[in-house]
Motif scaffolding. Structure first.
Motif, PDB file in Angstrom:
ATOM      1  N   SER A 124       0.833  -1.211   0.000  1.00  0.00           N
ATOM      2  CA  SER A 124       0.000   0.000   0.000  1.00  0.00           C
ATOM      3  C   SER A 124       0.861   1.253   0.000  1.00  0.00           C
ATOM      4  N   ALA A 125       1.918   1.240   0.827  1.00  0.00           N
ATOM      5  CA  ALA A 125       2.767   2.426   0.948  1.00  0.00           C
ATOM      6  C   ALA A 125       3.516   2.723  -0.344  1.00  0.00           C
ATOM      7  N   LEU A 126       3.869   1.680  -1.085  1.00  0.00           N
ATOM      8  CA  LEU A 126       4.676   1.859  -2.290  1.00  0.00           C
ATOM      9  C   LEU A 126       3.838   2.095  -3.544  1.00  0.00           C
ATOM     10  N   ALA A 127       2.536   2.192  -3.392  1.00  0.00           N
ATOM     11  CA  ALA A 127       1.671   2.378  -4.564  1.00  0.00           C
ATOM     12  C   ALA A 127       2.076   3.612  -5.359  1.00  0.00           C
ATOM     13  N   GLY A 128       2.493   4.673  -4.668  1.00  0.00           N
ATOM     14  CA  GLY A 128       2.893   5.888  -5.371  1.00  0.00           C
ATOM     15  C   GLY A 128       4.377   6.162  -5.318  1.00  0.00           C
ATOM     16  N   ASN A 129       5.149   5.231  -4.783  1.00  0.00           N
ATOM     17  CA  ASN A 129       6.590   5.412  -4.666  1.00  0.00           C
ATOM     18  C   ASN A 129       7.271   4.994  -5.970  1.00  0.00           C
ATOM     19  N   ARG A 130       8.138   5.840  -6.496  1.00  0.00           N
ATOM     20  CA  ARG A 130       8.831   5.544  -7.750  1.00  0.00           C
ATOM     21  C   ARG A 130      10.338   5.394  -7.555  1.00  0.00           C
ATOM     22  N   GLU A 131      10.784   5.264  -6.311  1.00  0.00           N
ATOM     23  CA  GLU A 131      12.219   5.228  -6.043  1.00  0.00           C
ATOM     24  C   GLU A 131      12.727   3.879  -5.549  1.00  0.00           C
ATOM     25  N   LEU A 132      12.051   3.285  -4.558  1.00  0.00           N
ATOM     26  CA  LEU A 132      12.572   2.068  -3.937  1.00  0.00           C
ATOM     27  C   LEU A 132      12.687   0.941  -4.954  1.00  0.00           C
ATOM     28  N   GLU A 133      13.889   0.364  -5.047  1.00  0.00           N
ATOM     29  CA  GLU A 133      14.140  -0.724  -5.997  1.00  0.00           C
ATOM     30  C   GLU A 133      14.243  -2.073  -5.304  1.00  0.00           C
ATOM     31  N   THR A 134      14.761  -2.077  -4.083  1.00  0.00           N
ATOM     32  CA  THR A 134      15.018  -3.331  -3.375  1.00  0.00           C
ATOM     33  C   THR A 134      14.389  -3.288  -1.995  1.00  0.00           C
ATOM     34  N   LEU A 135      13.520  -4.252  -1.721  1.00  0.00           N
ATOM     35  CA  LEU A 135      12.900  -4.411  -0.408  1.00  0.00           C
ATOM     36  C   LEU A 135      13.052  -5.869  -0.013  1.00  0.00           C
ATOM     37  N   LEU A 181       8.410  -2.842  -7.586  1.00  0.00           N
ATOM     38  CA  LEU A 181       9.844  -2.634  -7.424  1.00  0.00           C
ATOM     39  C   LEU A 181      10.576  -2.761  -8.750  1.00  0.00           C
ATOM     40  N   GLU A 182      10.139  -3.711  -9.570  1.00  0.00           N
ATOM     41  CA  GLU A 182      10.753  -3.887 -10.888  1.00  0.00           C
ATOM     42  C   GLU A 182      10.480  -2.680 -11.779  1.00  0.00           C
ATOM     43  N   ARG A 183       9.265  -2.133 -11.706  1.00  0.00           N
ATOM     44  CA  ARG A 183       8.958  -0.929 -12.482  1.00  0.00           C
ATOM     45  C   ARG A 183       9.845   0.227 -12.064  1.00  0.00           C
ATOM     46  N   ASN A 184      10.095   0.342 -10.768  1.00  0.00           N
ATOM     47  CA  ASN A 184      10.979   1.406 -10.292  1.00  0.00           C
ATOM     48  C   ASN A 184      12.386   1.230 -10.834  1.00  0.00           C
ATOM     49  N   ARG A 185      12.881  -0.001 -10.847  1.00  0.00           N
ATOM     50  CA  ARG A 185      14.224  -0.254 -11.383  1.00  0.00           C
ATOM     51  C   ARG A 185      14.302   0.124 -12.856  1.00  0.00           C
ATOM     52  N   LEU A 186      13.296  -0.283 -13.618  1.00  0.00           N
ATOM     53  CA  LEU A 186      13.279   0.032 -15.049  1.00  0.00           C
ATOM     54  C   LEU A 186      13.157   1.529 -15.285  1.00  0.00           C
ATOM     55  N   HIS A 187      12.374   2.198 -14.442  1.00  0.00           N
ATOM     56  CA  HIS A 187      12.225   3.658 -14.550  1.00  0.00           C
ATOM     57  C   HIS A 187      13.565   4.346 -14.332  1.00  0.00           C
TER      58      HIS A 187
END
Length: 226
Positions: free
Chosen positions: A155-166, A185-191
């Motif tokens: 839920s918290a990461l729904a709008g997060n575009r930075e975190l790559e690894t959790l 998380l994969e989308r963030n890495r690709l972004h």
């Protein structure tokens, strides 16, 4: 580790001009007896010498000590990686670290595995990611939280575009991140990869313009006839 051993390690790091400070305690936790005064000494050294990495592993850090350290790091802009594994940090310490994540704009990695953080502290860490736009990696496995805490992070990461690894679970735990969370998380890495490529391309074009290659006689200008 005791106060004298800590002082020796700090002095060595400072004399050698290191910017990555990694301090390890003794293998047996009951041999680590650091005080709040010791943590004040660490915080003072960080303030003066501005390392980019601070690792305090297996030295028995308590909530009281980490709360003090976090308060001292609130306005720090040099620290990029904070490693605190194998300590005694519980929910109060995690809540203090969550506030640090919320306000800090330089921290890229936070490592907290093998502490004493339960659901309450994990929820605070998850909520801090809603507004954080710099943290790339968070490792919290081997803490006493329940598996459903993954939903809080989702839920918290729904709008997060930075975190790559959790890292919530170890590979041999038999548990894994929900697929939706893994895809985020994969989308963030690709972004980030695309952003890096775009920046690299822009830098290349700017360099070409600076060198005058864009008006090279070997390259036809727009609107010219062949």
């Amino acid at each position: 580790m005791n106060s004298r051993e800590l002082n020796h390690q700090l002095v060595d790091l400072i004399i050698e001009g290191e910017t990555e400070w990694i301090i390890f305690g003794n293998h047996h936790m009951d041999e680590n007896h650091l005080t709040l005064q010791d943590m004040k000494r660490v915080a003072a050294c960080v303030y003066v010498y501005q390392p980019t990495v601070l690792g305090l592993a297996n030295i028995g850090i308590t909530d009281q000590q980490i709360i003090y350290l976090v308060d001292e790091l609130r306005d720090n802009t040099s620290l990029e990686k904070l490693y605190l594994p194998f300590n005694a940090i519980s929910d109060h310490g995690a809540e203090a670290l969550a506030k640090l994540i919320t306000h800090n704009s330089s921290l890229f990695e936070l490592i907290l595995f093998c502490n004493e953080i339960s659901n309450r502290g994990m929820v605070a860490l998850a909520h801090s990611l809603i507004t954080n736009d710099t943290l790339l990696e968070l490792e919290v496995f081997c803490n006493p939280f329940t598996p459903d805490i993954a939903d809080k992070f989702m839920s918290a990461l729904a709008g997060n575009r930075e975190l790559e690894t959790l890292t919530l679970f170890t590979d041999n735990s038999g548990m894994a991140l929900p697929k939706k969370l893994s895809r985020q998380l994969e989308r963030n890495r690709l972004h980030h990869e695309q952003s890096y490529n775009d920046l690299h391309q822009l830098s290349f074009l700017a360099m070409k313009r600076q060198l005058g290659e864009s008006t090279s006689p070997y390259s036809p200008r727009l609107g010219s006839k062949r």
